[in-house]
Design an enzyme around this catalytic site. Structure first.
Site, PDB file in Angstrom:
ATOM      1  N   LYS A 279      22.669  -9.103   9.872  1.00 34.26           N
ATOM      2  CA  LYS A 279      24.041  -9.633   8.382  1.00 34.26           C
ATOM      3  C   LYS A 279      23.923 -10.399   8.412  1.00 34.26           C
ATOM      4  O   LYS A 279      23.934 -11.698   9.075  1.00 34.26           O
ATOM      5  CB  LYS A 279      25.204  -9.581  10.436  1.00 34.26           C
TER       6      LYS A 279
ATOM      7  N   SER B 101      33.605  -5.890  15.482  1.00 34.54           N
ATOM      8  CA  SER B 101      32.593  -5.432  14.125  1.00 34.54           C
ATOM      9  C   SER B 101      31.103  -4.831  14.591  1.00 34.54           C
ATOM     10  O   SER B 101      30.522  -4.772  12.840  1.00 34.54           O
ATOM     11  CB  SER B 101      32.427  -7.171  13.287  1.00 34.54           C
TER      12      SER B 101
ATOM     13  N   SER C  47      33.483  -4.958  10.849  1.00 34.48           N
ATOM     14  CA  SER C  47      32.753  -5.265   9.497  1.00 34.48           C
ATOM     15  C   SER C  47      31.332  -5.422   8.970  1.00 34.48           C
ATOM     16  O   SER C  47      30.824  -6.075   8.435  1.00 34.48           O
ATOM     17  CB  SER C  47      32.897  -6.928   9.482  1.00 34.48           C
TER      18      SER C  47
END
Length: 227
Positions: A75, A174, A150
């Site tokens: 990420k 997330s 996210s």
């Protein structure tokens, strides 16, 4: 798509039925084919192939680490030395990490191969991956649906076969929520189980680096290495 577990892949690598280079090229082909999903912000193709050549030699020499040939995406909140980190924001445009996050370093130490950095809600603030400065991530099962967030890019990358495992982050769901939206396994570990060193923080008293994969055993192995 039938997603093989890492243990199945490792067996093929050790028996000479597959090479890390072939594995990387297959994932790169999927990334290119499914570019419209917008899961990756940077793809480290040439670098991943070069590393795969090194890992293939280690496998032949019986000196390979626990994660040799595991293809991982990270990420865009995790530091990877000499690579961009932007938190899917234009605020950090041009910023290059000066060191590796502890979790990233431990993956590299065990011969995992990092294939790229993944789109997310800006600075991890969102739950649909529509709040990125670089456009939304689309769900591979149905492009009209959100990926969750996210860590949406991290989830879709695994879902679509762009990598085998992703490292995401979870502050209030997330990792777990995009895993659920994309039909994956997502782990938010106990707070502090995985070092947050090298993680661009959202809320430091809640943030956890988490793992997304298709198989529980893959998550367990990665956790064993990076915890």
């Amino acid at each position: 798509m039938q997603h093989r577990s890492y243990s199945q892949i490792r067996k093929q690598l050790e028996e000479g039925q597959l090479t890390c280079v072939e594995l990387i090229k297959n994932h790169l082909a999927v990334i290119d084919q499914k570019n419209s999903l917008n899961a990756f912000l940077s793809v480290y193709g040439n670098e991943a192939i070069a590393r795969a050549i090194e890992v293939d030699q280690k496998i032949k020499n019986h000196t390979a680490g626990k994660l040799a040939g595991l293809v991982v995406g990270i990420k865009d909140l995790l530091c990877y030395k000499d690579h961009p980190l932007q938190g899917s924001s234009k605020i950090l445009s041009g910023f290059i990490s000066q060191f590796n996050a502890t979790a990233v370093q431990r993956l590299l130490d065990e011969d995992a191969i990092i294939i790229g950095r993944q789109n997310c809600d800006e600075f991890g603030m969102g739950s649909s991956n529509e709040n990125s400065a670089f456009a939304p991530v689309l769900n591979d099962l149905d492009n009209s649906r959100v990926s969750g967030g996210s860590s949406g890019g991290s989830a879709v990358a695994v879902q679509a076969g762009m990598c085998q495992v992703s490292l995401g982050t979870d502050t209030g769901g997330s990792v777990r929520q995009p895993a659920a939206f994309c039909g994956l396994v997502g782990l938010k570990p106990t707070y502090s189980r995985i070092s947050r060193y090298g993680l661009a923080a959202y809320a430091s008293s809640f943030d956890c680096i988490g793992i997304l994969a298709n198989h529980v055993e893959d998550i367990a192995l990665v956790l064993e290495v990076i915890a």
